[in-house]
Design a protein around this motif. Structure first.
Motif, PDB file in Angstrom:
ATOM      1  N   PHE B 106      -4.912  -6.240   2.957  1.00  0.00           N
ATOM      2  CA  PHE B 106      -6.076  -5.587   2.365  1.00  0.00           C
ATOM      3  C   PHE B 106      -6.376  -6.291   1.054  1.00  0.00           C
ATOM      4  O   PHE B 106      -5.465  -6.598   0.287  1.00  0.00           O
ATOM      5  CB  PHE B 106      -5.790  -4.106   2.091  1.00  0.00           C
ATOM      6  N   ASN B 107      -7.657  -6.538   0.809  1.00  0.00           N
ATOM      7  CA  ASN B 107      -8.048  -7.198  -0.426  1.00  0.00           C
ATOM      8  C   ASN B 107      -7.837  -6.245  -1.606  1.00  0.00           C
ATOM      9  O   ASN B 107      -8.406  -5.155  -1.622  1.00  0.00           O
ATOM     10  CB  ASN B 107      -9.517  -7.602  -0.332  1.00  0.00           C
ATOM     11  N   PRO B 108      -7.019  -6.649  -2.599  1.00  0.00           N
ATOM     12  CA  PRO B 108      -6.712  -5.729  -3.690  1.00  0.00           C
ATOM     13  C   PRO B 108      -7.930  -5.364  -4.534  1.00  0.00           C
ATOM     14  O   PRO B 108      -7.880  -4.412  -5.297  1.00  0.00           O
ATOM     15  CB  PRO B 108      -5.685  -6.489  -4.528  1.00  0.00           C
ATOM     16  N   ALA B 109      -9.013  -6.124  -4.392  1.00  0.00           N
ATOM     17  CA  ALA B 109     -10.153  -5.900  -5.280  1.00  0.00           C
ATOM     18  C   ALA B 109     -11.146  -4.871  -4.745  1.00  0.00           C
ATOM     19  O   ALA B 109     -12.049  -4.480  -5.456  1.00  0.00           O
ATOM     20  CB  ALA B 109     -10.874  -7.215  -5.545  1.00  0.00           C
ATOM     21  N   HIS B 110     -10.985  -4.455  -3.492  1.00  0.00           N
ATOM     22  CA  HIS B 110     -11.963  -3.524  -2.934  1.00  0.00           C
ATOM     23  C   HIS B 110     -11.307  -2.256  -2.401  1.00  0.00           C
ATOM     24  O   HIS B 110     -10.159  -2.264  -1.999  1.00  0.00           O
ATOM     25  CB  HIS B 110     -12.742  -4.195  -1.787  1.00  0.00           C
ATOM     26  N   TYR B 154      -7.818   2.286  -3.806  1.00  0.00           N
ATOM     27  CA  TYR B 154      -7.560   0.852  -3.685  1.00  0.00           C
ATOM     28  C   TYR B 154      -6.240   0.647  -2.938  1.00  0.00           C
ATOM     29  O   TYR B 154      -5.365   1.528  -2.984  1.00  0.00           O
ATOM     30  CB  TYR B 154      -7.488   0.218  -5.074  1.00  0.00           C
ATOM     31  N   HIS B 156      -3.454  -0.824  -3.409  1.00  0.00           N
ATOM     32  CA  HIS B 156      -2.153  -0.655  -4.068  1.00  0.00           C
ATOM     33  C   HIS B 156      -1.860   0.793  -4.408  1.00  0.00           C
ATOM     34  O   HIS B 156      -0.777   1.111  -4.871  1.00  0.00           O
ATOM     35  CB  HIS B 156      -2.082  -1.544  -5.315  1.00  0.00           C
ATOM     36  N   GLN B 157      -2.855   1.670  -4.177  1.00  0.00           N
ATOM     37  CA  GLN B 157      -2.623   3.087  -4.485  1.00  0.00           C
ATOM     38  C   GLN B 157      -2.160   3.870  -3.255  1.00  0.00           C
ATOM     39  O   GLN B 157      -2.001   5.068  -3.310  1.00  0.00           O
ATOM     40  CB  GLN B 157      -3.922   3.705  -5.034  1.00  0.00           C
TER      41      GLN B 157
ATOM     42  N   TYR C 229      -5.096 -11.531   3.020  1.00  0.00           N
ATOM     43  CA  TYR C 229      -6.354 -10.801   3.092  1.00  0.00           C
ATOM     44  C   TYR C 229      -7.549 -11.733   3.303  1.00  0.00           C
ATOM     45  O   TYR C 229      -8.592 -11.304   3.792  1.00  0.00           O
ATOM     46  CB  TYR C 229      -6.558  -9.872   1.886  1.00  0.00           C
ATOM     47  N   MET C 232      -7.508 -12.230   6.940  1.00  0.00           N
ATOM     48  CA  MET C 232      -8.032 -10.991   7.525  1.00  0.00           C
ATOM     49  C   MET C 232      -9.555 -11.009   7.492  1.00  0.00           C
ATOM     50  O   MET C 232     -10.206 -10.663   8.489  1.00  0.00           O
ATOM     51  CB  MET C 232      -7.499  -9.806   6.710  1.00  0.00           C
ATOM     52  N   HIS C 247     -14.529 -11.948  -1.157  1.00  0.00           N
ATOM     53  CA  HIS C 247     -13.089 -11.734  -1.041  1.00  0.00           C
ATOM     54  C   HIS C 247     -12.267 -12.628  -1.972  1.00  0.00           C
ATOM     55  O   HIS C 247     -11.281 -12.197  -2.537  1.00  0.00           O
ATOM     56  CB  HIS C 247     -12.641 -11.923   0.404  1.00  0.00           C
ATOM     57  N   PRO C 250     -13.559 -12.288  -6.562  1.00  0.00           N
ATOM     58  CA  PRO C 250     -13.076 -11.215  -7.441  1.00  0.00           C
ATOM     59  C   PRO C 250     -11.602 -11.385  -7.809  1.00  0.00           C
ATOM     60  O   PRO C 250     -11.194 -11.009  -8.898  1.00  0.00           O
ATOM     61  CB  PRO C 250     -13.272  -9.950  -6.600  1.00  0.00           C
ATOM     62  N   ASN C 251     -10.843 -11.955  -6.895  1.00  0.00           N
ATOM     63  CA  ASN C 251      -9.428 -12.140  -7.187  1.00  0.00           C
ATOM     64  C   ASN C 251      -9.158 -13.458  -7.904  1.00  0.00           C
ATOM     65  O   ASN C 251      -8.123 -13.627  -8.527  1.00  0.00           O
ATOM     66  CB  ASN C 251      -8.627 -12.096  -5.896  1.00  0.00           C
ATOM     67  N   PRO C 326      -7.516  -6.104 -10.581  1.00  0.00           N
ATOM     68  CA  PRO C 326      -7.853  -4.789 -10.032  1.00  0.00           C
ATOM     69  C   PRO C 326      -6.665  -3.816 -10.038  1.00  0.00           C
ATOM     70  O   PRO C 326      -6.838  -2.623 -10.194  1.00  0.00           O
ATOM     71  CB  PRO C 326      -8.299  -5.099  -8.607  1.00  0.00           C
ATOM     72  N   ARG C 327      -5.461  -4.358  -9.876  1.00  0.00           N
ATOM     73  CA  ARG C 327      -4.290  -3.479  -9.852  1.00  0.00           C
ATOM     74  C   ARG C 327      -4.108  -2.764 -11.178  1.00  0.00           C
ATOM     75  O   ARG C 327      -3.631  -1.641 -11.238  1.00  0.00           O
ATOM     76  CB  ARG C 327      -3.033  -4.287  -9.561  1.00  0.00           C
ATOM     77  N   ARG C 329      -6.695  -2.406 -13.365  1.00  0.00           N
ATOM     78  CA  ARG C 329      -7.904  -1.640 -13.681  1.00  0.00           C
ATOM     79  C   ARG C 329      -7.897  -0.269 -12.986  1.00  0.00           C
ATOM     80  O   ARG C 329      -8.443   0.686 -13.482  1.00  0.00           O
ATOM     81  CB  ARG C 329      -9.137  -2.424 -13.259  1.00  0.00           C
ATOM     82  N   HIS C 330      -7.282  -0.230 -11.792  1.00  0.00           N
ATOM     83  CA  HIS C 330      -7.233   1.040 -11.070  1.00  0.00           C
ATOM     84  C   HIS C 330      -5.784   1.443 -10.873  1.00  0.00           C
ATOM     85  O   HIS C 330      -5.229   1.230  -9.809  1.00  0.00           O
ATOM     86  CB  HIS C 330      -7.905   0.902  -9.702  1.00  0.00           C
ATOM     87  N   LYS C 332      -2.317   3.591 -10.304  1.00  0.00           N
ATOM     88  CA  LYS C 332      -2.006   4.602  -9.284  1.00  0.00           C
ATOM     89  C   LYS C 332      -2.327   6.009  -9.754  1.00  0.00           C
ATOM     90  O   LYS C 332      -2.134   6.325 -10.899  1.00  0.00           O
ATOM     91  CB  LYS C 332      -0.522   4.516  -8.934  1.00  0.00           C
TER      92      LYS C 332
END
Lengths: 450, 550, 332
Positions: B106-110, B154, B156-157, C229, C232, C247, C250-251, C326-327, C329-330, C332
């Motif tokens: 899974f793309n971590p950014a979306h 996301y 990772h959550q 990914y 994928m 895809h 952003p990373n 992103p990890r 920024r968001h 758990k």
């Protein structure tokens, strides 16, 4: 403005060529996947590459056949093209030789070697040769070498595998033969590096019409020393000093790095934080600052400034070595075989020298190459700025600085302008060579993991 | 079988991979058919080329691989020679893929739902909002907790088992005709695996989707597939209907794979309660920094016995081993060796004490110094503990190599990189034996090995135990291993001992609820096992298990 | 969101602390000098009175800690002390030493601006080229283009800046007089002329920095394209363009930003040599000149400025890559 216009026209033409190329390819091959799925950018790239190649070839022919003014204008491009092809041929034959001569292991190595790495190795050998035999070597050197080499061969025959022993004996005997031959052939440099000859300020190129002298192909400097000889001695001084500095940097950095990795705790914390601070100052800037201070100290203590330079650069660079050695060490320390050795009850010495170090040699060797380049460039830059290797030692960085004004002769007397570029090129060539070899080594070691 | 039912037709497929500028074969000619709605299991050991073949069935090869011959026809479309655009229009829409590691795929950014809706929207199958609603519906069907909300997280959550189900939902987004499942449950714990297996099977049946299910686990494939194809090093071995394949395998290789699970040691007589245990773990509590990982753990190991310590990842099995060896001194409690209390820190233990307890590691690659020859690796403890040097040392090393069934003269001067995985593990055993210990800790020694090789190692360990009277502590998460080698079992969960006792008691009810869940979750070679189990537990129970885990 | 702010605050504090420690290192290093500054400045023939006068002027009679605090306090307010070179000149001219002192800040400020201009022009050229070429090399890896680019960038990284500079002078100034080889920039010059004169040094720096940046971008992108990914996304039948934009990018942002900031930091060292070659009146040249005449306050000030810029850019790289992760920024 016309230059820009020409450029735009050329690009449009190439773009059109790309489209035609793909279209024709599709028609001729009846939609082979290669042409069918080719993006336009790729087609453009192919045509652009072809156009550049055609331009280079045409320039080369113009340079060879044209009138003097044109020939002068394209002289350097011609030399660059000839040099490139020449180096490629040498590299090719060197690799070919390596495939047929030597032990099984070395043959296998050469077979998988790219041309760039082959070129790198030839160049490094050439520099080492220049550096060692720039001046007359003494008979003592040969005696010492023989005294070291023979016991090494005997030791290898007793303790190593047969093929390893054989290659060591081979290397030792070739080295000895080369030294003995060179002892009789004499120094490579026609004059001494500090020898002051009759004529000062002889222009490079050896053309008497513009103030040159065929006895001094690259001319003489302002106090009458032969520039060619100084260029050859430069190999000895610049490369030798850079090598010594790198070795020193490694002794400091690797020792501290491995200690920090194995012992950890506060020792690791203290050294790592100190290194962080030292690395927060750009290295060339820090070196210049410390050199300023050293230049005041040097006469007071009666120690030549060059020694200070070696120490300063070694300390600054050892921080980078420390980082790497520590990281490599930490990676190894977490391995189960280290845990097994610890649980066996092994001491710290055994852990570092028998378990960790043998596994760290590959990355450290590659790092040694990179560090050497970096140190070499730093020293060259310092010398170029006038605060590095001090006269009367011949040195490439200083020579570039001193000869720089000759570059303006390029339009009518290209060989004259070649002198400063030769010194700067000598620096570039060696670092490029080392980097090619290191790149290949890194590529090889990362490829093995897959 | 009629032509119209045929979905995928693979004929004489050959794939090559490039290493060192040379193309080497990976698949040497494989053929199979897949009907609509049919599930084929593709099994084989590592390096059999299963994943490569699964991807090739989608007309896709990884970088450095190429299809060098044969055909792949999906619904009459030649995937090998189709233009890139045609292939793209099929992928995601009619053929979908579920990867082994959902966390990495899974793309971590979306957000999950945005990745879910991407294929339907891009292939113009449905609008974003429709597909979003459908995604939530699928999440619900796959029994994900909070289906309305989980998609807006996301990757990772979300936990691994849930991600794997979300990925199955994503594959279903366009209602494809074919899904390739590439080892979707390998990275999961057994109790989680079962939830994912059940939901995959259910949804595949509901939408009548054809699937290729790739795995190395026979028991898993038995639950999922209508037919099974066995691969070995790029060659096809045999192919048959699942029940037929399980009951009457034809080829020797298949038979040997099936036989692995039947290895079992004879039951040993019960231990005298009065006997002094070789190792006694007494009320051990331990922590990494402030995070406590073991709580009041106690158990005994008796001479000549094998005690299996079982549990899922994070249950504290390996930490217990670290406490016994002294790498992690316990906060409370102590370790007794032959009735004598050992110093807690290994640095304070005497050479003899260190010698008596040896360890064999999971990853032989990291347990053997790659720069040392086999002779040096085994010779070091011989010299270090026994003081043997020169010819005597060599003789002892040769003897040890013979014990682990490796030819001394061939292997003495080799480096670990010149050995296979199983051979390396044997060297690890020889190194432990070189110390002439009474007690050996085996930390997941077979989990990195293929089943056949693993069985060889287990047999060797059993033989050595009989000859030398060794005591083993066997750390494992694989209950099949426990069944075959253990005398006693200790079940751990969250740093506590849940249950312990002789093996035959442990595999018989009644037992602790967690042991029950753990034991019943181990797939068996019976194709009806999963169905029966689900009936037994009732559908809701599976959800409870998931909640219980979190 | 709170946690990310906390991490950033931590990094900022760490950066400031590093800068503070670096200032101590620089100050201490300079104060390791033997004997007397004043003696060193004036030479052996100076009268004791003149030396004493200079000592008083420069505050050399104060204890080191006081001097450090004064220096640091001044530096924060933009006052970097007085240049020795001017003092030297003044004392020889026989005028009152006090009035001849020129402040370091007045010397540094205009040159600092020039250097920023040079670095800015370089970045404008280098960043887009390097990132584009790096991404292309990663997309078409192991192609002829990639291999040629590898050899060329490696050569460019390995060559000393002055070699590149002279080769460019040779081709673009001497053989084909397109650009001027001397960058004598002065105040009040109009912009286009200034730009033309800055172009050759900027091109030299571009060659070196682009090579570094391109290699690092390539490595980062290759690393990224190998992630499951991306496979994928391809297996979902997404178009190649969308795979890159939706895809990969952003990373890739975090590593690319990191690469850019690191290379801008690298520029700082690069300017020194290049400014000397082209006689470009920037802070690098001032630094080298001051080193040669041992004008300690100026050396000290330049060193601090270089270090501050370097630390700042590294800090920026750090913070930007935290923000674009992103990890983080968001959480758990």
């Amino acid at each position: 403005m016309s230059i820009w216009l020409q450029l735009i026209i050329a690009l449009v033409a190439i773009a059109a060529g790309g489209w035609v190329f793909r279209f024709v390819g599709q028609k001729v091959t009846k939609d082979a996947p290669l042409y069918r799925d080719m993006p336009f950018g790729v087609a453009f790239g192919y045509v652009l590459g072809a156009a550049l190649l055609v331009w280079l070839v045409s320039v080369y022919y113009v340079a060879r056949t044209g009138e003097p003014a044109v020939a002068n204008k394209y002289f350097f491009l011609r030399v660059a093209i000839e040099g490139f092809i020449g180096f490629a041929i040498i590299a090719y034959y060197f690799r070919l030789a390596g495939i047929y001569i030597g032990s099984e292991g070395s043959k296998k190595l050469f077979r998988s070697m790219p041309l760039t790495a082959s070129f790198g190795i030839v160049t490094i050998i050439f520099y080492a040769f220049l550096a060692i035999f720039a001046g007359q070597i003494s008979s003592l050197t040969i005696i010492v070498l023989a005294a070291l080499g023979v016991p090494l061969c005997i030791y290898a025959r007793v303790n190593f595998r047969a093929d390893a022993a054989k290659s060591i004996v081979g290397v030792v005997s070739v080295t000895l033969i080369v030294f003995i031959v060179m002892y009789f052939v004499g120094p490579l440099a026609p004059y001494g590096q500090e020898e002051i000859l009759g004529a000062a300020n002889v222009v490079p190129g050896g053309d008497p019409a513009i103030g040159g002298n065929p006895d001094y192909p690259l001319g003489t400097d302002q106090i009458g020393r032969d520039i060619l000889s100084r260029l050859i001695y430069g190999a000895q001084n610049t490369v030798g000093i850079a090598f010594a500095t790198t070795v020193l940097a490694f002794l400091i950095g690797a020792t501290l790095g491995f200690l920090a990795a194995t012992i950890g705790g506060w020792l690791d914390q203290v050294i790592s934080r100190a290194v962080d601070v030292l690395m927060a100052i750009p290295s060339l800037i820090f070196a210049l600052l410390l050199m300023t201070i050293a230049s005041v100290w040097a006469p007071e203590l009666g120690i030549p400034l060059t020694y200070f330079m070696v120490l300063i650069i070694a300390v600054i660079d050892s921080t980078r070595v420390f980082r790497l050695a520590r990281a490599v060490g930490l990676n190894i320390v977490v391995m189960d075989y280290i845990e097994a050795a610890k649980l066996r009850g092994e001491g710290m010495g055994y852990l570092i020298f028998r378990e960790i170090l043998p596994n760290a040699t590959a990355p450290l060797l590659a790092e040694f190459g990179l560090r050497f380049c970096f140190v070499f460039l730093t020293i060259a830059s310092l010398s170029f700025l006038g605060v590095g290797i001090q006269p009367p030692l011949a040195d490439w960085g200083t020579m570039v600085k001193d000869l720089a004004q000759f570059i303006n002769f390029a339009a009518f007397a290209p060989p004259v302008a070649a002198a400063p570029l030769l010194a700067a090129g000598a620096i570039a060539l060696l670092t490029v060579a080392v980097n090619f070899v290191v790149d290949w080594m890194l590529h090889k070691s990362s490829g093995l993991k897959e | 079988m009629s032509e119209s039912e045929l979905l995928l037709k693979v004929r004489d497929l050959q794939i090559e991979g490039r290493s060192d500028e040379i193309w080497n074969p990976i698949i040497n000619g494989a053929s199979f058919d897949l009907k609509k709605g049919e599930v084929m299991g593709l099994i084989g050991e590592s390096g059999a080329g299963k994943s490569t073949m699964g991807l090739a069935a989608m007309g896709y090869t990884r970088d450095g691989c190429r299809i060098s011959g044969g055909t792949v026809e999906f619904d009459g479309i030649d995937l090998v020679n189709a233009p890139a655009a045609v292939k793209r229009s099929l992928l995601g829409k009619r053929i979908a893929y579920v990867a082994q590691s959902a966390a990495a795929s899974f793309n971590p950014a979306h957000r999950l739902i945005d990745q879910h809706t991407e294929a339907p929207v891009q292939h113009k199958v449905s609008s974003k909002s429709d597909s979003e609603a459908d995604g939530i519906e699928l999440y619900r069907k796959l029994r994900l907790p909070n289906p309305d909300e989980i998609g807006f997280r996301y990757p990772h959550q979300v936990s691994g088992g849930q991600l794997q189900r979300a990925m199955t939902a994503m594959a279903m987004a366009c209602r494809p005709d074919l899904i390739i499942f590439d080892e979707p449950t390998t990275a999961l714990d057994v109790t989680t695996q079962i939830e994912v297996l059940a939901s995959i099977r259910e949804i595949v049946e509901e939408f009548d989707t054809a699937a290729i299910y790739i795995t190395h686990d026979l028991a898993v494939v038995a639950q999922m597939a209508d037919k099974i194809k066995v691969m070995l090093k790029g060659d096809e071995v045999e192919e048959a209907e699942t029940r037929e394949m399980l009951s009457t395998p034809k080829e020797d290789y298949t038979k040997s794979l099936w036989a692995v699970r039947s290895f079992q040691r004879p039951q040993k007589p019960a231990v005298h309660t009065s006997a002094t245990p070789v190792i006694s773990v007494q009320n051990v509590t331990a922590a990494y920094g402030k995070v406590s990982v073991l709580h009041d753990v106690s158990f005994d190991l008796h001479e000549g016995r094998t005690v299996a310590v079982v549990g899922e990842s994070g249950s504290g099995k390996s930490t217990t081993a670290r406490c016994i060896t002294g790498l992690l001194p316990p906060k409370q409690g102590h370790i007794e060796y032959d009735g004598e209390i050992l110093p807690l820190d290994y640095r304070k233990r005497s050479k003899t004490q260190l010698r008596q307890a040896q360890m064999i590691y999971q990853m032989a690659d990291t347990a053997l110094n790659p720069r040392k020859t086999i002779g040096e690796l085994i010779g070091r403890p011989v010299q270090f503990y026994m003081g043997l040097t020169g010819k005597q040392k060599r003789r002892r090393v040769d003897q040890l190599l013979e014990e682990i069934e490796l030819e001394p003269d061939t292997y003495y001067s080799r480096l670990p990189s010149e050995l296979s995985g199983g051979q390396k593990q044997r060297i690890g055993i020889a190194r432990a034996l070189a110390a002439e210990p009474k007690f050996i800790i085996c930390d997941e020694v077979t989990s990195a090995l293929d089943q056949l090789v693993a069985e060889g190692i287990l047999k060797l360990l059993a033989k050595l135990q009989d000859e030398l009277g060794l005591t083993y502590m066997f750390i494992t998460h694989d209950l099949a291993t426990v069944k075959s080698i253990a005398d006693e079992v200790v079940v751990m969960k969250d740093g506590r001992v849940v249950e312990q006792g002789p093996k035959h008691d442990m595999f018989k009810p009644p037992h602790h609820a967690y042991t029950d869940l753990l034991l019943s979750s181990v797939p068996e070679m019976d194709p009806d096992w999963l169905t029966n189990l689900l009936n037994e537990r009732g559908v809701d129970n599976i959800g409870d298990a998931a909640v219980g885990k979190m | 969101m709170a946690s990310i702010l906390r991490i950033i605050a931590q990094r900022l504090a760490l950066g400031l602390l590093t800068l503070f420690v670096v200032s101590i290192v620089i100050f201490t290093a300079v104060n390791l000098l033997p004997g007397d500054f004043a003696q060193a400045i004036l030479g052996q023939g100076a009268t004791p009175e003149a030396i004493e006068a200079i000592r008083n002027d420069l505050g050399l009679n104060d204890p080191p800690l006081t001097r450090y605090m004064q220096w640091l306090g001044g530096a924060i307010q933009g006052d970097l002390g007085n240049s020795f070179a001017q003092a030297n000149f003044a004392s020889f001219a026989g005028t009152d030493t006090g009035s001849g002192l020129a402040s370091v800040a007045s010397q540094v400020a205009p040159r600092f601006e020039n250097t920023m201009f040079l670095a800015g022009v370089t970045a404008m050229i280098a960043v887009p080229i390097a990132v584009t070429l790096g991404v292309l090399a990663a997309l078409y890896r192991n192609s002829i283009f990639d291999r040629a680019a590898n050899v060329m960038t490696l050569s460019s990284i390995s060559s000393p800046e002055f070699f590149m500079a002279y080769v460019l002078i040779l081709f673009l100034a001497v053989l084909n007089p397109i650009l001027p080889s001397l960058s004598n920039i002065y105040e009040g010059m109009d912009f286009s002329e200034r730009l033309t004169k800055t172009l050759l040094p900027a091109l030299t720096l571009t060659l070196v920095v682009t090579a570094h940046m391109m290699r690092m971008t390539r490595a980062a992108i290759i690393n990224l394209l190998a992630s499951p990914y991306i496979e994928m996304a391809r297996l979902k039948g997404i178009s190649p363009m969308r795979v890159i934009v939706k895809h990969a990018l952003p990373n890739a942002l975090a590593p690319i930003i990191n690469v850019i900031a690191l290379n801008l930091a690298y520029l700082i060292t690069g300017v020194v040599v290049v400014e000397v070659v082209f006689v470009y009146p920037g802070i690098g040249q001032l630094f080298v000149d001051s080193v040669k005449i041992r004008d300690i306050p100026v050396v000290q000030a330049c060193c601090l400025i270089f270090a501050a810029a370097y630390i700042l850019l590294n800090l920026m790289a750090d913070i930007l890559s935290i923000i674009s992760n992103p990890r983080l920024r968001h959480p758990k």
